[in-house]
Design an enzyme around this catalytic site. Structure first.
Site, short mmCIF file in Angstrom:
data_model
loop_
_atom_site.label_atom_id
_atom_site.label_comp_id
_atom_site.label_asym_id
_atom_site.label_seq_id
_atom_site.Cartn_x
_atom_site.Cartn_y
_atom_site.Cartn_z
N ASP A 24 -10.61 -3.66 59.91
CA ASP A 24 -11.12 -4.89 60.50
C ASP A 24 -12.65 -4.75 60.63
OD1 ASP A 24 -11.22 -7.28 62.27
OD2 ASP A 24 -11.62 -5.78 63.83
N ASP A 26 -15.15 -6.98 62.95
CA ASP A 26 -15.74 -7.16 64.28
C ASP A 26 -15.00 -6.34 65.34
OD1 ASP A 26 -17.84 -9.56 64.10
OD2 ASP A 26 -16.21 -9.93 62.70
N ASP A 208 -9.12 -3.81 66.17
CA ASP A 208 -9.38 -3.78 67.62
C ASP A 208 -8.74 -4.92 68.39
OD1 ASP A 208 -11.16 -5.78 66.55
OD2 ASP A 208 -12.13 -5.77 68.51
MG LIG Z 1 -11.84 -7.29 65.31
#
Ligand SMILES: [Mg+2]
Length: 270
Positions: A24, A26, A208
């Protein structure tokens, strides 16, 4: 909850061929920023990703809710795959651009539906049909109240015929494909296409956020040989095996993977 990333957690990935390493952006590669356009993947992380992608038998990809072109802009290394829009689009390392098969089929249904609804919508003053290619919106904010129920019935009839879902909003009817599509479905499709679900292959996925859980969950359900890593707070419920605290630690684990995978291949071997 997941355990802190153990020293030997990456060991199963040392020999896998292919190893598909997916990240991922961000909050995983890039520290979270107040606004999306301010987020940046650190130079050292970009270099580590490029180094990893140069290792024999390794494929590296980005998996983001951003559009694929935006993801590619943030990590402009050659030879990366990019899954964008939460799984809707995939850019291959060779530049091939793909849209999820479920949506390709649905786009045809959306086009037929747009044609079927053109005259019923036009017959209601103030009603508006918006064709968004992967879905339709019928706006009724400016339509007379007493005309809306019949128009809604017409919309539902056509949607049912085409197998699209109708979402009722505030003076708007949204028609969307009845497709199950998320980061997890896209990760599995890419892994299957690249052979990473075969016995010799493996997948690493780090993310995240809630939408990354779809990938953790689907990799587990598919029985893939996978190492899954949740980035951020340690105490959130997750389907991931392991946990690291921050993008800094993600960069470090990419560095460890580079070492594990040994020297760069000769050009001819790649
Ligand atoms: Mg993310």
């Amino acid at each position: 909850m997941s355990a802190p990333l153990a020293d030997d957690a990456l060991a199963p990935l040392a020999q896998a061929s292919p190893l598909l390493a997916l990240f991922d952006i961000d909050g995983t590669l890039a520290p979270l920023a107040p606004r999306p356009e301010l987020a940046e993947v650190p130079d050292a992380t970009r270099r580590a990703l490029a180094d990893l992608a140069a290792r024999p038998g390794v494929r590296v990809g980005l998996v983001t809710g951003r559009a694929a072109h935006d993801g590619a802009r943030m990590v402009p290394a050659a030879g990366l795959w990019v899954i964008g829009n939460h799984g809707v689009e995939t850019w291959d390392a060779d530049g091939t651009r793909r849209v999820a098969e479920a949506l390709v089929a649905a786009a045809a249904a959306v086009a037929r539906e747009a044609a079927a609804l053109a005259s019923p919508v036009a017959a209601v003053p103030g009603a508006l049909l918006e064709d968004k290619r992967w879905g339709l919106s019928v706006h009724t904010r400016l339509a007379p109240d007493d005309a809306v129920p019949a128009l809604a019935d017409a919309v539902r009839d056509v949607a049912a015929r085409e197998g699209l879902r109708v979402h009722d909003g505030k003076r708007i009817l949204e028609l969307r494909p009845d497709a199950e599509l998320d980061k997890g479905t896209a990760v599995l499709a890419l892994a299957a296409r690249l052979g990473a679900l075969a016995p010799a292959g493996a997948v690493l996925f780090a993310g995240d956020d809630r939408t990354d859980e779809d990938a953790f969950r689907r990799l587990r359900a598919a029985g893939a040989r996978a190492v899954t890593i949740r980035v951020g707070e340690a105490d959130v419920p997750t389907e991931a095996d392991w946990h690291v605290a921050s993008p800094v630690e993600v960069a470090a684990l990419i560095g460890r993977l580079v070492e594990l995978r040994g020297p760069v291949a000769e050009r001819a071997e790649r």
